[in-house]
Write a protein that holds these residues in place. Structure first.
Motif, PDB file in Angstrom:
ATOM      1  N   GLU A   1       0.940  -1.247   0.016  1.00  0.00           N
ATOM      2  CA  GLU A   1       0.155  -0.088   0.010  1.00  0.00           C
ATOM      3  C   GLU A   1       0.986   1.240   0.121  1.00  0.00           C
ATOM      4  OE1 GLU A   1      -3.028  -0.041   2.947  1.00  0.00           O
ATOM      5  OE2 GLU A   1      -3.453  -2.404   2.840  1.00  0.00           O
ATOM      6  N   LEU A   2       1.103   1.755  -1.105  1.00  0.00           N
ATOM      7  CA  LEU A   2       1.871   3.156  -1.269  1.00  0.00           C
ATOM      8  C   LEU A   2       1.276   4.310  -1.596  1.00  0.00           C
ATOM      9  CD1 LEU A   2       4.971   3.980  -1.941  1.00  0.00           C
ATOM     10  CD2 LEU A   2       4.365   3.511  -4.482  1.00  0.00           C
ATOM     11  N   THR A   3       1.574   5.201  -0.646  1.00  0.00           N
ATOM     12  CA  THR A   3       1.103   6.630  -0.895  1.00  0.00           C
ATOM     13  C   THR A   3       2.179   7.464  -1.046  1.00  0.00           C
ATOM     14  OG1 THR A   3       1.024   7.189   1.545  1.00  0.00           O
ATOM     15  CG2 THR A   3      -1.008   6.248   0.532  1.00  0.00           C
ATOM     16  N   ALA A   4       1.974   8.518  -1.762  1.00  0.00           N
ATOM     17  CA  ALA A   4       3.121   9.801  -1.725  1.00  0.00           C
ATOM     18  C   ALA A   4       2.700  11.181  -1.588  1.00  0.00           C
ATOM     19  CB  ALA A   4       3.702   9.369  -3.080  1.00  0.00           C
ATOM     20  N   GLN A   5       3.260  11.961  -1.174  1.00  0.00           N
ATOM     21  CA  GLN A   5       2.923  13.489  -0.766  1.00  0.00           C
ATOM     22  C   GLN A   5       4.251  14.294  -1.176  1.00  0.00           C
ATOM     23  OE1 GLN A   5       1.836  13.197   3.272  1.00  0.00           O
ATOM     24  NE2 GLN A   5       3.195  14.953   3.736  1.00  0.00           N
ATOM     25  N   ALA A   6       3.886  15.397  -1.508  1.00  0.00           N
ATOM     26  CA  ALA A   6       4.910  16.515  -1.856  1.00  0.00           C
ATOM     27  C   ALA A   6       5.417  17.062  -0.674  1.00  0.00           C
ATOM     28  CB  ALA A   6       4.440  17.775  -2.767  1.00  0.00           C
TER      29      ALA A   6
ATOM     30  N   SER B   1      10.721  19.972  -4.593  1.00  0.00           N
ATOM     31  CA  SER B   1      11.887  19.334  -4.834  1.00  0.00           C
ATOM     32  C   SER B   1      12.031  17.814  -3.922  1.00  0.00           C
ATOM     33  CB  SER B   1      13.111  19.870  -5.103  1.00  0.00           C
ATOM     34  OG  SER B   1      13.559  20.520  -3.412  1.00  0.00           O
ATOM     35  N   GLY B   2      10.822  17.782  -3.114  1.00  0.00           N
ATOM     36  CA  GLY B   2      10.819  16.679  -2.046  1.00  0.00           C
ATOM     37  C   GLY B   2       9.634  16.049  -2.094  1.00  0.00           C
ATOM     38  N   VAL B   3       9.777  14.387  -2.099  1.00  0.00           N
ATOM     39  CA  VAL B   3       8.657  13.598  -2.081  1.00  0.00           C
ATOM     40  C   VAL B   3       8.690  12.643  -0.841  1.00  0.00           C
ATOM     41  CG1 VAL B   3       7.312  11.662  -3.317  1.00  0.00           C
ATOM     42  CG2 VAL B   3       8.272  13.776  -4.495  1.00  0.00           C
ATOM     43  N   ILE B   4       7.566  12.625  -0.189  1.00  0.00           N
ATOM     44  CA  ILE B   4       7.660  11.364   1.010  1.00  0.00           C
ATOM     45  C   ILE B   4       6.785  10.425   0.171  1.00  0.00           C
ATOM     46  CG2 ILE B   4       7.006  11.036   3.253  1.00  0.00           C
ATOM     47  CD1 ILE B   4       9.182  13.109   3.192  1.00  0.00           C
ATOM     48  N   ALA B   5       7.434   9.046   0.391  1.00  0.00           N
ATOM     49  CA  ALA B   5       6.674   7.874   0.094  1.00  0.00           C
ATOM     50  C   ALA B   5       6.444   6.945   1.106  1.00  0.00           C
ATOM     51  CB  ALA B   5       7.550   7.033  -1.175  1.00  0.00           C
ATOM     52  N   ARG B   6       5.353   6.695   1.380  1.00  0.00           N
ATOM     53  CA  ARG B   6       5.141   5.928   2.709  1.00  0.00           C
ATOM     54  C   ARG B   6       4.249   4.503   2.024  1.00  0.00           C
ATOM     55  NH1 ARG B   6       3.260  10.968   4.445  1.00  0.00           N
ATOM     56  NH2 ARG B   6       4.508  11.622   6.187  1.00  0.00           N
TER      57      ARG B   6
END
Length: 520
Positions: A139-144, A148-153
Protein backbone atom coordinates in the motif's frame (compact mmCIF):
# COMPACT_ATOMS: atom_id res chain seq x y z
CA UNK A 1 -4.79 -29.46 -31.23
CA UNK A 2 -4.01 -26.77 -33.82
CA UNK A 3 -2.50 -28.06 -37.02
CA UNK A 4 1.22 -27.55 -37.55
CA UNK A 5 2.27 -25.15 -40.28
CA UNK A 6 4.14 -26.59 -43.19
CA UNK A 7 7.79 -25.60 -43.57
CA UNK A 8 6.91 -23.85 -46.84
CA UNK A 9 4.24 -21.83 -45.05
CA UNK A 10 6.64 -20.73 -42.34
CA UNK A 11 9.20 -19.59 -44.92
CA UNK A 12 6.55 -17.67 -46.85
CA UNK A 13 5.25 -15.93 -43.73
CA UNK A 14 8.78 -15.01 -42.64
CA UNK A 15 9.52 -13.60 -46.09
CA UNK A 16 6.44 -11.39 -45.91
CA UNK A 17 7.37 -10.15 -42.45
CA UNK A 18 10.90 -9.37 -43.57
CA UNK A 19 9.58 -7.50 -46.58
CA UNK A 20 7.47 -5.37 -44.26
CA UNK A 21 10.49 -4.74 -42.06
CA UNK A 22 12.57 -3.59 -45.02
CA UNK A 23 9.85 -1.17 -46.04
CA UNK A 24 9.66 0.48 -42.63
CA UNK A 25 13.39 0.66 -41.91
CA UNK A 26 15.92 2.27 -44.19
CA UNK A 27 16.39 -0.53 -46.72
CA UNK A 28 19.40 -2.16 -48.27
CA UNK A 29 21.52 -2.14 -45.14
CA UNK A 30 21.95 1.66 -45.14
CA UNK A 31 21.75 3.62 -41.90
CA UNK A 32 18.83 6.03 -41.80
CA UNK A 33 20.36 9.50 -41.58
CA UNK A 34 19.06 12.91 -40.65
CA UNK A 35 20.37 16.33 -41.54
CA UNK A 36 23.31 16.25 -39.14
CA UNK A 37 24.36 12.76 -40.19
CA UNK A 38 24.22 11.17 -36.75
CA UNK A 39 21.79 8.54 -38.00
CA UNK A 40 18.81 6.66 -36.64
CA UNK A 41 19.02 3.26 -34.98
CA UNK A 42 16.76 0.51 -36.34
CA UNK A 43 15.49 -1.84 -33.67
CA UNK A 44 13.49 -5.06 -34.14
CA UNK A 45 11.73 -6.09 -30.93
CA UNK A 46 10.12 -9.36 -29.93
CA UNK A 47 6.71 -8.52 -28.50
CA UNK A 48 4.32 -5.78 -29.61
CA UNK A 49 2.75 -3.54 -26.97
CA UNK A 50 0.11 -5.37 -24.94
CA UNK A 51 -1.55 -2.32 -23.41
CA UNK A 52 -0.93 0.57 -25.78
CA UNK A 53 2.47 1.21 -24.15
CA UNK A 54 0.82 2.01 -20.83
CA UNK A 55 3.59 2.35 -18.22
CA UNK A 56 1.29 0.66 -15.71
CA UNK A 57 1.62 -2.60 -17.66
CA UNK A 58 4.56 -4.73 -18.79
CA UNK A 59 4.88 -2.28 -21.69
CA UNK A 60 6.76 -0.09 -19.20
CA UNK A 61 9.85 -2.18 -19.81
CA UNK A 62 9.84 -1.19 -23.48
CA UNK A 63 9.81 2.47 -22.46
CA UNK A 64 12.73 1.78 -20.14
CA UNK A 65 14.70 -0.14 -22.77
CA UNK A 66 14.23 2.77 -25.16
CA UNK A 67 15.35 5.35 -22.57
CA UNK A 68 12.24 7.46 -22.99
CA UNK A 69 10.88 7.03 -19.44
CA UNK A 70 12.82 7.30 -16.18
CA UNK A 71 12.35 6.40 -12.54
CA UNK A 72 13.45 8.05 -9.29
CA UNK A 73 16.26 5.52 -8.86
CA UNK A 74 18.03 2.88 -10.93
CA UNK A 75 19.81 -0.33 -9.96
CA UNK A 76 23.49 -1.12 -10.34
CA UNK A 77 24.85 -4.56 -11.22
CA UNK A 78 24.47 -5.73 -7.61
CA UNK A 79 20.88 -4.56 -7.37
CA UNK A 80 21.73 -1.56 -5.20
CA UNK A 81 19.69 1.64 -5.66
CA UNK A 82 21.47 4.55 -7.36
CA UNK A 83 20.32 8.12 -8.20
CA UNK A 84 18.27 8.92 -11.29
CA UNK A 85 15.44 11.49 -11.14
CA UNK A 86 16.08 11.51 -7.40
CA UNK A 87 19.55 12.56 -6.31
CA UNK A 88 19.23 11.13 -2.82
CA UNK A 89 16.88 9.60 -0.24
CA UNK A 90 16.69 8.85 3.42
CA UNK A 91 14.44 6.79 5.64
CA UNK A 92 12.34 9.10 7.82
CA UNK A 93 10.76 6.35 9.92
CA UNK A 94 9.86 2.67 9.56
CA UNK A 95 7.29 3.32 6.82
CA UNK A 96 8.40 6.63 5.26
CA UNK A 97 11.21 7.66 2.92
CA UNK A 98 12.03 11.14 1.61
CA UNK A 99 13.37 11.50 -1.95
CA UNK A 100 15.14 14.65 -3.16
CA UNK A 101 14.41 15.42 -6.81
CA UNK A 102 16.98 16.41 -9.41
CA UNK A 103 16.94 20.06 -10.50
CA UNK A 104 16.63 21.09 -14.13
CA UNK A 105 14.71 18.07 -15.43
CA UNK A 106 12.34 18.84 -18.30
CA UNK A 107 9.59 16.59 -19.59
CA UNK A 108 9.34 16.00 -23.33
CA UNK A 109 6.27 18.25 -23.47
CA UNK A 110 8.33 21.20 -22.17
CA UNK A 111 7.04 21.23 -18.58
CA UNK A 112 9.40 20.95 -15.60
CA UNK A 113 9.73 18.09 -13.14
CA UNK A 114 8.44 18.94 -9.67
CA UNK A 115 7.20 16.93 -6.73
CA UNK A 116 3.62 17.25 -8.03
CA UNK A 117 4.35 15.13 -11.12
CA UNK A 118 6.14 12.49 -9.07
CA UNK A 119 3.25 12.26 -6.62
CA UNK A 120 0.74 12.02 -9.46
CA UNK A 121 2.70 9.24 -11.20
CA UNK A 122 3.20 7.16 -8.06
CA UNK A 123 -0.42 7.68 -7.02
CA UNK A 124 -1.72 6.60 -10.41
CA UNK A 125 0.29 3.39 -10.16
CA UNK A 126 -0.88 2.72 -6.60
CA UNK A 127 -4.54 3.18 -7.59
CA UNK A 128 -4.36 1.27 -10.89
CA UNK A 129 -6.44 -1.86 -11.39
CA UNK A 130 -4.72 -4.20 -11.77
CA UNK A 131 -1.77 -2.79 -9.87
CA UNK A 132 1.70 -2.97 -11.34
CA UNK A 133 3.31 -6.22 -10.15
CA UNK A 134 5.90 -4.34 -8.13
CA UNK A 135 3.11 -3.10 -5.84
CA UNK A 136 1.55 -6.50 -5.16
CA UNK A 137 0.94 -6.57 -1.41
CA UNK A 138 2.17 -2.98 -1.01
CA UNK A 139 0.00 0.00 0.00
CA UNK A 140 1.98 2.95 -1.35
CA UNK A 141 1.11 6.61 -0.90
CA UNK A 142 3.09 9.71 -1.85
CA UNK A 143 2.95 13.37 -0.92
CA UNK A 144 4.90 16.45 -1.92
CA UNK A 145 7.40 17.97 0.48
CA UNK A 146 8.08 21.28 -1.19
CA UNK A 147 8.81 21.53 -4.92
CA UNK A 148 11.80 19.17 -4.83
CA UNK A 149 10.93 16.63 -2.16
CA UNK A 150 8.60 13.62 -2.11
CA UNK A 151 7.62 11.50 0.89
CA UNK A 152 6.78 7.90 -0.06
CA UNK A 153 4.97 5.84 2.56
CA UNK A 154 3.96 2.21 2.84
CA UNK A 155 1.36 0.74 5.18
CA UNK A 156 3.96 -1.62 6.63
CA UNK A 157 7.75 -1.34 6.78
CA UNK A 158 9.34 -1.93 3.38
CA UNK A 159 13.13 -2.19 3.57
CA UNK A 160 13.41 -2.33 -0.23
CA UNK A 161 11.29 0.71 -1.10
CA UNK A 162 14.11 2.51 -2.99
CA UNK A 163 14.73 -0.63 -5.09
CA UNK A 164 10.97 -0.95 -5.63
CA UNK A 165 10.81 2.59 -7.02
CA UNK A 166 13.33 1.59 -9.68
CA UNK A 167 10.66 -0.47 -11.46
CA UNK A 168 9.87 0.90 -14.94
CA UNK A 169 6.19 0.59 -13.99
CA UNK A 170 6.78 3.43 -11.51
CA UNK A 171 8.33 5.80 -14.04
CA UNK A 172 7.49 9.50 -13.77
CA UNK A 173 5.53 11.26 -16.52
CA UNK A 174 4.25 14.75 -17.25
CA UNK A 175 0.74 15.68 -16.21
CA UNK A 176 -0.34 15.55 -19.87
CA UNK A 177 0.19 11.76 -19.89
CA UNK A 178 -2.77 11.09 -17.61
CA UNK A 179 -6.10 10.95 -19.40
CA UNK A 180 -9.66 10.26 -18.36
CA UNK A 181 -10.57 6.71 -17.43
CA UNK A 182 -7.14 5.87 -16.02
CA UNK A 183 -5.42 5.88 -19.42
CA UNK A 184 -1.72 6.81 -19.37
CA UNK A 185 -0.25 7.94 -22.70
CA UNK A 186 3.58 8.12 -22.64
CA UNK A 187 3.90 9.87 -26.02
CA UNK A 188 5.83 13.13 -25.59
CA UNK A 189 5.58 12.85 -21.79
CA UNK A 190 8.76 11.19 -20.46
CA UNK A 191 12.12 12.57 -19.31
CA UNK A 192 14.71 10.35 -21.02
CA UNK A 193 17.32 11.15 -23.69
CA UNK A 194 14.85 9.90 -26.31
CA UNK A 195 11.35 11.31 -26.79
CA UNK A 196 8.57 8.91 -27.77
CA UNK A 197 7.27 10.79 -30.80
CA UNK A 198 4.63 8.36 -32.08
CA UNK A 199 3.28 4.83 -31.87
CA UNK A 200 1.61 2.94 -34.72
CA UNK A 201 -0.52 0.41 -32.86
CA UNK A 202 1.31 -2.89 -32.47
CA UNK A 203 3.53 -2.42 -35.52
CA UNK A 204 6.05 0.36 -34.82
CA UNK A 205 7.17 3.29 -32.72
CA UNK A 206 9.37 6.34 -33.36
CA UNK A 207 11.78 7.88 -30.87
CA UNK A 208 13.59 11.18 -31.45
CA UNK A 209 16.58 12.53 -29.56
CA UNK A 210 15.56 14.99 -26.83
CA UNK A 211 18.15 17.75 -26.96
CA UNK A 212 17.09 19.32 -23.63
CA UNK A 213 17.75 16.12 -21.68
CA UNK A 214 19.13 16.76 -18.19
CA UNK A 215 22.01 14.31 -18.63
CA UNK A 216 24.36 13.33 -21.44
CA UNK A 217 22.70 13.82 -24.82
CA UNK A 218 21.93 10.81 -27.00
CA UNK A 219 24.44 10.07 -29.75
CA UNK A 220 21.91 8.96 -32.37
CA UNK A 221 19.22 11.10 -33.95
CA UNK A 222 16.57 8.64 -32.90
CA UNK A 223 15.33 5.07 -32.91
CA UNK A 224 12.91 3.42 -35.33
CA UNK A 225 11.25 0.47 -33.62
CA UNK A 226 9.51 -2.40 -35.37
CA UNK A 227 7.63 -5.09 -33.42
CA UNK A 228 8.40 -8.43 -35.05
CA UNK A 229 7.00 -11.45 -33.14
CA UNK A 230 8.32 -13.87 -35.79
CA UNK A 231 11.83 -14.93 -34.72
CA UNK A 232 12.87 -16.02 -38.20
CA UNK A 233 12.05 -12.58 -39.56
CA UNK A 234 13.99 -10.85 -36.76
CA UNK A 235 17.06 -12.99 -37.42
CA UNK A 236 16.80 -12.36 -41.17
CA UNK A 237 16.63 -8.59 -40.55
CA UNK A 238 20.01 -8.77 -38.79
CA UNK A 239 21.57 -10.95 -41.50
CA UNK A 240 20.44 -8.68 -44.31
CA UNK A 241 21.32 -5.43 -42.55
CA UNK A 242 17.72 -4.25 -42.28
CA UNK A 243 17.99 -3.91 -38.49
CA UNK A 244 20.83 -2.62 -36.34
CA UNK A 245 19.71 -4.26 -33.10
CA UNK A 246 17.55 -7.37 -32.82
CA UNK A 247 15.97 -8.58 -29.63
CA UNK A 248 15.80 -12.30 -28.75
CA UNK A 249 17.14 -14.24 -31.72
CA UNK A 250 15.79 -17.81 -31.63
CA UNK A 251 18.37 -20.49 -30.90
CA UNK A 252 17.55 -22.26 -34.14
CA UNK A 253 18.54 -19.18 -36.17
CA UNK A 254 21.94 -18.53 -34.56
CA UNK A 255 23.89 -20.82 -36.88
CA UNK A 256 22.81 -18.73 -39.87
CA UNK A 257 24.23 -15.47 -38.46
CA UNK A 258 27.80 -14.15 -38.35
CA UNK A 259 29.01 -15.09 -34.82
CA UNK A 260 30.47 -11.59 -34.40
CA UNK A 261 26.93 -10.19 -34.43
CA UNK A 262 25.51 -12.54 -31.78
CA UNK A 263 25.80 -11.98 -28.03
CA UNK A 264 24.50 -14.31 -25.30
CA UNK A 265 23.24 -12.57 -22.20
CA UNK A 266 22.56 -14.71 -19.10
CA UNK A 267 19.10 -13.88 -17.89
CA UNK A 268 17.27 -14.06 -14.57
CA UNK A 269 14.55 -15.76 -16.60
CA UNK A 270 13.17 -19.23 -15.93
CA UNK A 271 11.23 -21.38 -18.35
CA UNK A 272 8.60 -22.87 -16.03
CA UNK A 273 5.66 -25.25 -16.29
CA UNK A 274 2.94 -23.79 -14.07
CA UNK A 275 0.43 -26.38 -12.80
CA UNK A 276 -3.17 -25.44 -12.00
CA UNK A 277 -3.44 -26.35 -8.32
CA UNK A 278 -7.05 -25.16 -7.85
CA UNK A 279 -9.06 -27.38 -10.21
CA UNK A 280 -8.57 -30.07 -12.82
CA UNK A 281 -6.20 -33.05 -12.59
CA UNK A 282 -3.37 -31.07 -10.99
CA UNK A 283 -5.52 -30.05 -8.04
CA UNK A 284 -4.32 -33.43 -6.73
CA UNK A 285 -0.73 -32.99 -5.47
CA UNK A 286 0.04 -36.64 -6.28
CA UNK A 287 -0.79 -35.99 -9.95
CA UNK A 288 1.43 -32.90 -9.87
CA UNK A 289 4.22 -35.08 -8.49
CA UNK A 290 3.68 -37.54 -11.35
CA UNK A 291 4.15 -34.71 -13.85
CA UNK A 292 7.32 -33.57 -12.12
CA UNK A 293 8.73 -37.09 -12.21
CA UNK A 294 7.94 -37.46 -15.90
CA UNK A 295 9.87 -34.39 -17.06
CA UNK A 296 13.48 -34.49 -18.20
CA UNK A 297 14.55 -30.85 -18.50
CA UNK A 298 18.04 -31.78 -19.68
CA UNK A 299 16.60 -33.19 -22.91
CA UNK A 300 14.84 -29.88 -23.53
CA UNK A 301 18.00 -27.87 -22.88
CA UNK A 302 20.00 -29.99 -25.32
CA UNK A 303 17.35 -30.53 -27.97
CA UNK A 304 15.43 -27.27 -28.09
CA UNK A 305 18.00 -24.76 -26.82
CA UNK A 306 21.04 -26.51 -28.32
CA UNK A 307 22.78 -26.22 -24.96
CA UNK A 308 22.32 -22.43 -24.80
CA UNK A 309 20.43 -22.58 -21.49
CA UNK A 310 20.95 -23.96 -17.98
CA UNK A 311 18.92 -26.83 -16.54
CA UNK A 312 16.92 -25.53 -13.61
CA UNK A 313 17.54 -26.68 -10.05
CA UNK A 314 14.99 -24.18 -8.75
CA UNK A 315 12.97 -21.13 -9.69
CA UNK A 316 16.00 -18.83 -9.37
CA UNK A 317 18.85 -19.38 -11.80
CA UNK A 318 22.56 -18.64 -12.21
CA UNK A 319 21.91 -14.94 -12.76
CA UNK A 320 21.45 -14.97 -8.96
CA UNK A 321 24.56 -16.95 -8.00
CA UNK A 322 23.70 -17.02 -4.30
CA UNK A 323 20.61 -19.14 -4.96
CA UNK A 324 22.60 -22.32 -5.63
CA UNK A 325 24.47 -21.98 -2.34
CA UNK A 326 21.24 -21.51 -0.38
CA UNK A 327 19.85 -24.77 -1.76
CA UNK A 328 22.54 -26.72 0.08
CA UNK A 329 21.05 -25.82 3.47
CA UNK A 330 19.41 -28.46 5.66
CA UNK A 331 16.18 -26.47 5.86
CA UNK A 332 15.84 -26.35 2.07
CA UNK A 333 16.26 -30.12 1.79
CA UNK A 334 13.83 -30.70 4.65
CA UNK A 335 11.11 -28.70 2.89
CA UNK A 336 11.60 -30.63 -0.36
CA UNK A 337 11.34 -33.88 1.61
CA UNK A 338 7.69 -33.05 2.36
CA UNK A 339 6.69 -33.54 -1.29
CA UNK A 340 3.75 -35.86 -1.88
CA UNK A 341 4.53 -39.18 -3.57
CA UNK A 342 3.51 -39.50 -7.21
CA UNK A 343 0.44 -41.49 -8.21
CA UNK A 344 0.04 -43.57 -11.33
CA UNK A 345 -1.74 -41.85 -14.21
CA UNK A 346 -3.50 -43.83 -16.90
CA UNK A 347 -4.77 -41.63 -19.69
CA UNK A 348 -5.38 -38.60 -17.46
CA UNK A 349 -6.21 -35.76 -19.90
CA UNK A 350 -4.41 -32.45 -19.46
CA UNK A 351 -4.47 -29.26 -21.51
CA UNK A 352 -1.19 -27.35 -21.85
CA UNK A 353 -0.98 -23.79 -23.10
CA UNK A 354 1.92 -21.67 -24.28
CA UNK A 355 2.64 -18.93 -26.81
CA UNK A 356 4.47 -18.37 -30.07
CA UNK A 357 6.16 -15.05 -29.29
CA UNK A 358 9.18 -16.89 -27.89
CA UNK A 359 10.04 -19.26 -30.69
CA UNK A 360 11.38 -22.04 -28.46
CA UNK A 361 8.25 -22.42 -26.33
CA UNK A 362 6.13 -24.32 -28.88
CA UNK A 363 9.06 -26.73 -29.27
CA UNK A 364 9.24 -27.07 -25.49
CA UNK A 365 5.53 -27.91 -25.52
CA UNK A 366 6.15 -30.71 -28.02
CA UNK A 367 8.93 -32.16 -25.85
CA UNK A 368 6.77 -31.97 -22.72
CA UNK A 369 3.86 -33.59 -24.52
CA UNK A 370 6.05 -36.55 -25.44
CA UNK A 371 7.47 -36.90 -21.93
CA UNK A 372 4.11 -36.58 -20.18
CA UNK A 373 2.37 -38.97 -22.55
CA UNK A 374 5.15 -41.50 -21.95
CA UNK A 375 4.20 -41.27 -18.26
CA UNK A 376 0.51 -41.94 -18.96
CA UNK A 377 -1.01 -38.50 -19.47
CA UNK A 378 -3.09 -37.62 -22.52
CA UNK A 379 -1.99 -34.16 -23.66
CA UNK A 380 -3.76 -31.48 -25.66
CA UNK A 381 -1.84 -28.34 -26.67
CA UNK A 382 -3.14 -24.81 -27.17
CA UNK A 383 -0.52 -22.48 -28.69
CA UNK A 384 -1.28 -18.85 -29.62
CA UNK A 385 0.31 -15.41 -29.59
CA UNK A 386 0.80 -14.16 -26.06
CA UNK A 387 -1.63 -11.27 -26.36
CA UNK A 388 -4.38 -13.75 -27.24
CA UNK A 389 -3.64 -16.30 -24.50
CA UNK A 390 -2.57 -14.35 -21.41
CA UNK A 391 -6.10 -13.71 -20.12
CA UNK A 392 -7.00 -17.41 -20.35
CA UNK A 393 -3.79 -18.38 -18.57
CA UNK A 394 -4.44 -15.99 -15.69
CA UNK A 395 -8.04 -17.20 -15.45
CA UNK A 396 -6.87 -20.78 -14.93
CA UNK A 397 -8.29 -22.17 -18.16
CA UNK A 398 -5.32 -24.51 -18.62
CA UNK A 399 -4.19 -27.47 -16.57
CA UNK A 400 -0.60 -26.40 -17.21
CA UNK A 401 1.03 -23.41 -18.82
CA UNK A 402 4.58 -22.98 -20.12
CA UNK A 403 5.94 -19.52 -19.45
CA UNK A 404 9.30 -17.83 -19.86
CA UNK A 405 9.30 -15.72 -16.70
CA UNK A 406 11.67 -13.00 -15.51
CA UNK A 407 12.44 -13.51 -11.83
CA UNK A 408 13.93 -10.14 -10.81
CA UNK A 409 12.41 -7.94 -13.49
CA UNK A 410 10.80 -5.39 -11.21
CA UNK A 411 12.89 -4.54 -8.16
CA UNK A 412 16.13 -6.43 -8.70
CA UNK A 413 14.94 -8.73 -5.92
CA UNK A 414 12.99 -11.98 -6.49
CA UNK A 415 10.47 -11.49 -3.67
CA UNK A 416 8.19 -9.43 -5.92
CA UNK A 417 8.17 -12.20 -8.55
CA UNK A 418 7.54 -14.94 -5.97
CA UNK A 419 4.73 -12.93 -4.39
CA UNK A 420 3.15 -12.11 -7.76
CA UNK A 421 3.21 -15.72 -8.98
CA UNK A 422 2.76 -17.82 -5.85
CA UNK A 423 1.01 -15.85 -3.10
CA UNK A 424 -2.71 -16.11 -2.45
CA UNK A 425 -3.15 -12.46 -3.52
CA UNK A 426 -0.63 -12.54 -6.39
CA UNK A 427 -1.75 -10.79 -9.56
CA UNK A 428 0.10 -13.19 -11.89
CA UNK A 429 -0.85 -16.43 -10.20
CA UNK A 430 -1.20 -18.74 -13.21
CA UNK A 431 -1.03 -21.79 -10.91
CA UNK A 432 -4.07 -20.51 -8.94
CA UNK A 433 -1.90 -21.37 -5.96
CA UNK A 434 -2.67 -20.41 -2.35
CA UNK A 435 -0.80 -21.80 0.63
CA UNK A 436 -0.67 -20.06 4.05
CA UNK A 437 2.80 -21.44 4.73
CA UNK A 438 4.16 -19.96 1.51
CA UNK A 439 2.45 -16.63 2.19
CA UNK A 440 4.03 -16.55 5.64
CA UNK A 441 7.48 -17.33 4.22
CA UNK A 442 7.13 -14.60 1.57
CA UNK A 443 5.99 -12.06 4.16
CA UNK A 444 9.01 -12.91 6.30
CA UNK A 445 11.41 -12.47 3.36
CA UNK A 446 9.79 -9.18 2.36
CA UNK A 447 10.38 -7.68 5.80
CA UNK A 448 14.13 -8.35 5.96
CA UNK A 449 16.68 -5.80 4.69
CA UNK A 450 18.90 -6.79 1.77
CA UNK A 451 21.68 -9.16 2.78
CA UNK A 452 22.38 -12.79 3.75
CA UNK A 453 19.35 -13.18 6.02
CA UNK A 454 16.99 -11.99 3.30
CA UNK A 455 18.57 -14.36 0.79
CA UNK A 456 18.08 -17.30 3.14
CA UNK A 457 14.43 -16.39 3.64
CA UNK A 458 13.90 -16.15 -0.13
CA UNK A 459 15.41 -19.61 -0.59
CA UNK A 460 13.13 -21.00 2.13
CA UNK A 461 10.07 -19.64 0.31
CA UNK A 462 11.31 -21.13 -2.97
CA UNK A 463 11.70 -24.55 -1.36
CA UNK A 464 8.13 -24.46 -0.01
CA UNK A 465 6.74 -23.56 -3.46
CA UNK A 466 8.68 -26.42 -5.05
CA UNK A 467 7.61 -28.80 -2.28
CA UNK A 468 3.97 -28.14 -3.21
CA UNK A 469 4.73 -28.67 -6.93
CA UNK A 470 2.91 -25.46 -7.82
CA UNK A 471 5.36 -25.11 -10.70
CA UNK A 472 8.09 -27.18 -12.31
CA UNK A 473 11.14 -25.07 -13.25
CA UNK A 474 12.63 -26.37 -16.49
CA UNK A 475 15.57 -24.19 -17.47
CA UNK A 476 17.15 -20.77 -17.15
CA UNK A 477 17.44 -18.89 -20.40
CA UNK A 478 20.17 -16.90 -22.02
CA UNK A 479 18.83 -14.27 -24.34
CA UNK A 480 20.57 -14.02 -27.70
CA UNK A 481 20.87 -10.40 -28.78
CA UNK A 482 21.87 -9.35 -32.28
CA UNK A 483 23.92 -6.23 -32.97
CA UNK A 484 25.10 -5.18 -36.41
CA UNK A 485 28.66 -4.01 -36.98
CA UNK A 486 27.36 -0.45 -37.40
CA UNK A 487 26.32 0.08 -33.78
CA UNK A 488 28.21 0.31 -30.52
CA UNK A 489 27.48 0.62 -26.82
CA UNK A 490 24.28 -1.42 -26.93
CA UNK A 491 23.31 -2.54 -23.43
CA UNK A 492 23.28 -6.27 -22.67
CA UNK A 493 21.14 -6.16 -19.59
CA UNK A 494 20.14 -9.33 -17.70
CA UNK A 495 17.23 -7.46 -16.11
CA UNK A 496 15.80 -6.40 -19.49
CA UNK A 497 15.55 -2.76 -18.41
CA UNK A 498 18.15 -1.22 -20.72
CA UNK A 499 18.92 -1.73 -24.39
CA UNK A 500 19.25 1.63 -26.14
CA UNK A 501 21.00 4.29 -24.05
CA UNK A 502 22.28 7.75 -24.74
CA UNK A 503 25.70 6.22 -25.45
CA UNK A 504 24.36 3.84 -28.09
CA UNK A 505 25.48 5.06 -31.48
CA UNK A 506 27.28 4.17 -34.68
CA UNK A 507 30.83 2.99 -35.19
CA UNK A 508 31.29 5.89 -37.62
CA UNK A 509 30.32 9.45 -36.75
CA UNK A 510 28.69 9.83 -40.15
CA UNK A 511 26.46 6.81 -39.65
CA UNK A 512 27.94 4.97 -42.65
CA UNK A 513 28.29 1.21 -42.26
CA UNK A 514 31.57 0.05 -40.78
CA UNK A 515 33.22 -3.34 -40.81
CA UNK A 516 31.01 -6.23 -39.64
CA UNK A 517 31.55 -7.33 -36.06
CA UNK A 518 32.72 -3.94 -34.82
CA UNK A 519 29.98 -3.53 -32.26
CA UNK A 520 31.08 -2.39 -28.83
Amino acid sequence: MPKKRSKTGVIAISALLLAGLTGCFAGGGQVAESGNGAGRIRLAMLQPPRSGLSPLSDDAFKLSRWQTAETLVVLDDLGEAKPALATGWQQVDQTSWRFTLRDGVEFHDGTSLTSAEVVASLSAAAKASPKPRILDGVELTAQADGLSGVIARTATPDPLLPQRLSSPQLAVFAATAYKEGGVVDPVNAGTGPYRLASVEGTSSARLDRFDRYWGEKAQADGVDVQFVPDGTARAAALRTGDADIVEAIPVGQVARIDPALVHEVPMPRTNTLYLNTAWGPFADPAVRAAARGAIDAGTIVDGVYEGRADKAAGLLGPALPWAADERSSAGYAANLATRVAATAVNGTPIRIGTFTDRAELPEVAVQLEQQLEAAGFTVEQDVREYQHIEADALAGKFDAFILSRATVLDSGDPVAYLYSDFSCAGSFNISQFCDPGVDEALAKAAGIPAGPERRAAIAAAESLILARDAAIPLLHERVIQGESGRVRNVERDPRERALITGKTGFTSSTGIASAPGAAG
